[in-house]
Write a protein that holds these residues in place. Structure first.
Motif, PDB file in Angstrom:
ATOM      1  N   TYR A  81      14.353  20.075  69.026  1.00  0.00           N
ATOM      2  CA  TYR A  81      14.096  20.856  70.231  1.00  0.00           C
ATOM      3  C   TYR A  81      12.616  20.798  70.597  1.00  0.00           C
ATOM      4  N   SER A  82      12.351  20.459  71.858  1.00  0.00           N
ATOM      5  CA  SER A  82      10.979  20.359  72.343  1.00  0.00           C
ATOM      6  C   SER A  82      10.829  21.136  73.651  1.00  0.00           C
ATOM      7  N   PRO A  83       9.726  21.867  73.824  1.00  0.00           N
ATOM      8  CA  PRO A  83       9.465  22.529  75.108  1.00  0.00           C
ATOM      9  C   PRO A  83       9.393  21.540  76.268  1.00  0.00           C
ATOM     10  N   ASP A  84       9.126  20.264  75.972  1.00  0.00           N
ATOM     11  CA  ASP A  84       9.053  19.253  77.031  1.00  0.00           C
ATOM     12  C   ASP A  84      10.412  18.980  77.677  1.00  0.00           C
ATOM     13  N   ASN A  85      11.478  19.439  77.045  1.00  0.00           N
ATOM     14  CA  ASN A  85      12.833  19.223  77.577  1.00  0.00           C
ATOM     15  C   ASN A  85      13.306  20.401  78.408  1.00  0.00           C
ATOM     16  N   LEU A  86      12.383  21.279  78.785  1.00  0.00           N
ATOM     17  CA  LEU A  86      12.698  22.463  79.581  1.00  0.00           C
ATOM     18  C   LEU A  86      11.901  22.425  80.880  1.00  0.00           C
ATOM     19  N   ILE A 102      17.817  22.272  81.014  1.00  0.00           N
ATOM     20  CA  ILE A 102      17.660  21.938  79.598  1.00  0.00           C
ATOM     21  C   ILE A 102      18.230  20.532  79.420  1.00  0.00           C
ATOM     22  N   GLN A 103      17.371  19.592  79.064  1.00  0.00           N
ATOM     23  CA  GLN A 103      17.799  18.188  79.061  1.00  0.00           C
ATOM     24  C   GLN A 103      17.835  17.607  77.650  1.00  0.00           C
ATOM     25  N   ALA A 104      18.972  16.998  77.323  1.00  0.00           N
ATOM     26  CA  ALA A 104      19.116  16.240  76.077  1.00  0.00           C
ATOM     27  C   ALA A 104      18.827  14.777  76.368  1.00  0.00           C
ATOM     28  N   SER A 116      16.078  17.716  72.728  1.00  0.00           N
ATOM     29  CA  SER A 116      16.745  18.608  73.674  1.00  0.00           C
ATOM     30  C   SER A 116      15.945  19.898  73.761  1.00  0.00           C
ATOM     31  N   GLY A 117      16.530  20.942  74.367  1.00  0.00           N
ATOM     32  CA  GLY A 117      15.805  22.180  74.581  1.00  0.00           C
ATOM     33  C   GLY A 117      16.590  23.413  74.194  1.00  0.00           C
ATOM     34  N   LYS A 118      15.845  24.446  73.836  1.00  0.00           N
ATOM     35  CA  LYS A 118      16.446  25.725  73.442  1.00  0.00           C
ATOM     36  C   LYS A 118      15.457  26.840  73.764  1.00  0.00           C
ATOM     37  N   VAL A 119      15.951  27.931  74.333  1.00  0.00           N
ATOM     38  CA  VAL A 119      15.116  29.095  74.613  1.00  0.00           C
ATOM     39  C   VAL A 119      15.812  30.352  74.102  1.00  0.00           C
ATOM     40  N   ASP A 120      15.001  31.388  73.801  1.00  0.00           N
ATOM     41  CA  ASP A 120      15.566  32.672  73.393  1.00  0.00           C
ATOM     42  C   ASP A 120      14.631  33.789  73.829  1.00  0.00           C
ATOM     43  N   THR A 121      15.131  35.025  73.789  1.00  0.00           N
ATOM     44  CA  THR A 121      14.344  36.187  74.227  1.00  0.00           C
ATOM     45  C   THR A 121      13.998  37.106  73.057  1.00  0.00           C
ATOM     46  N   GLN A 122      14.013  36.596  71.843  1.00  0.00           N
ATOM     47  CA  GLN A 122      13.742  37.439  70.677  1.00  0.00           C
ATOM     48  C   GLN A 122      12.363  38.103  70.780  1.00  0.00           C
TER      49      GLN A 122
END
Length: 324
Positions: A81-86, A102-104, A116-122
């Motif tokens: 997972y990379s921030p560049d994929n968001l 969000i691009q794979a 690819s990309g992943k985000v969360d609100t933790q």
């Protein structure tokens, strides 16, 4: 979604009787609050209309899971997972709509064959009860892509004691789609709830994780592929029950046949939100890069997430107050 247990593919079967009993109990209780919900005011929303991801609400993942001592995110996943994929972009197939993309990609990164990309609100946005709606569109999954909109409990307990709520996930193994008549992966979407249950403790399932999805009708099969078109996924959630639906073409369909009872105190606590597009892993039929047949790059678009009050209940905690 990311069940954080390398043995997760093996622990469902012994608990069929437990899940069946739970579902029977839930059908006997017809609480109007989730079956005939009264949707109240909007408590919080992320419209993804800005120029970039709002770091005040979202964390962007950077790694393959090893950075949190969970390589492959517990599922032998194949992506980094990379921030560049968001990015926040204009949606190419719906004029006037901006969305989180969000691009794979088939890109060697961090020792992985895909990015690819992943985000969360933790620690930034935590939700407890209400109606949560996510409007999103998936790319062509074929074999290997695994998109999800889900939630994890904010408590400091380890998984699955903190609870997991999968509002939607796609990309299931062919064997998981068999009971639905073996529809294509692009037409099949499911939901899931995972909790710690004493009855689930058994050899091979040391985490005692119990899944509501095991051999349970927990899916929707779309007549038209869910590729490059938006549908809305909803979770109706109160202290007693959960109901999962998808709104497709203006028609709301239940994923489970009956609301699920909230049978764990973990499901009565605040949760944070996650969005991601995984590549391969135990959930899919792509155990190695060569088995990924999805056309890449592939983009998951999320138009918005909105949290509404449900029957007078619902709370969203923001900022530092959300950190626990």
């Amino acid at each position: 979604m990311h069940h954080q247990n390398p043995n997760h593919a093996f622990y469902w079967k012994p608990f069929q009787a437990v899940v069946s009993a739970v579902l029977l109990a839930s059908s006997a209780q017809a609480f109007a609050s989730v079956g005939n919900p009264a949707i109240g005011p909007l408590l919080w929303s992320e419209e993804f209309n800005g120029s970039s991801l709002d770091s005040g609400a979202w964390n962007a993942s950077d790694g393959d899971g090893c950075q949190i001592k969970l390589c492959g995110y517990g599922n032998a996943e194949l992506q980094y997972y990379s921030p560049d994929n968001l990015a926040i972009v204009d949606v190419p197939f719906e004029s006037g709509t901006r969305a989180l993309a969000i691009q794979a990609r088939r890109q060697a990164l961090g020792g992985k064959a895909f990015s690819s990309g992943k985000v969360d609100t933790q620690g930034k946005v935590h939700v407890q009860y209400g109606m949560i709606e996510v409007r999103m569109s998936t790319p062509n999954l074929d074999t290997g892509l695994w998109p999800a909109a889900w939630m994890l409990g904010v408590s400091g307990q380890s998984w699955p004691r903190k609870g997991e709520i999968d509002i939607m996930e796609m990309g299931h193994k062919a064997s998981s789609r068999a009971d639905a008549g073996s529809p294509p992966s692009n037409n099949f979407v499911g939901a899931n709830v995972i909790t710690w249950q004493q009855s689930a403790c058994a050899p091979g399932n040391d985490s005692c994780a119990a899944s509501t999805a095991w051999q349970t009708r927990n899916w929707y099969v779309a007549r038209t592929p869910l590729v490059n078109r938006f549908v809305s996924y909803r979770l109706y959630w109160n202290a007693s029950q959960m109901r999962f639906t998808v709104v497709d073409g203006g028609v709301e369909h239940d994923l489970y046949q009956a609301p699920l009872p909230v049978n764990s105190t973990a499901l009565q606590a605040p949760f944070y939100l996650l969005l991601n597009l995984a590549v391969g892993g135990n959930f899919t039929d792509a155990a190695v890069p060569g088995q990924v047949t999805a056309p890449l790059p592939g983009t998951l678009y999320v138009d918005y997430i909105r949290v509404y009050q449900l029957d007078g209940k619902g709370q969203v905690t923001l900022g530092r107050q959300a950190a626990r």
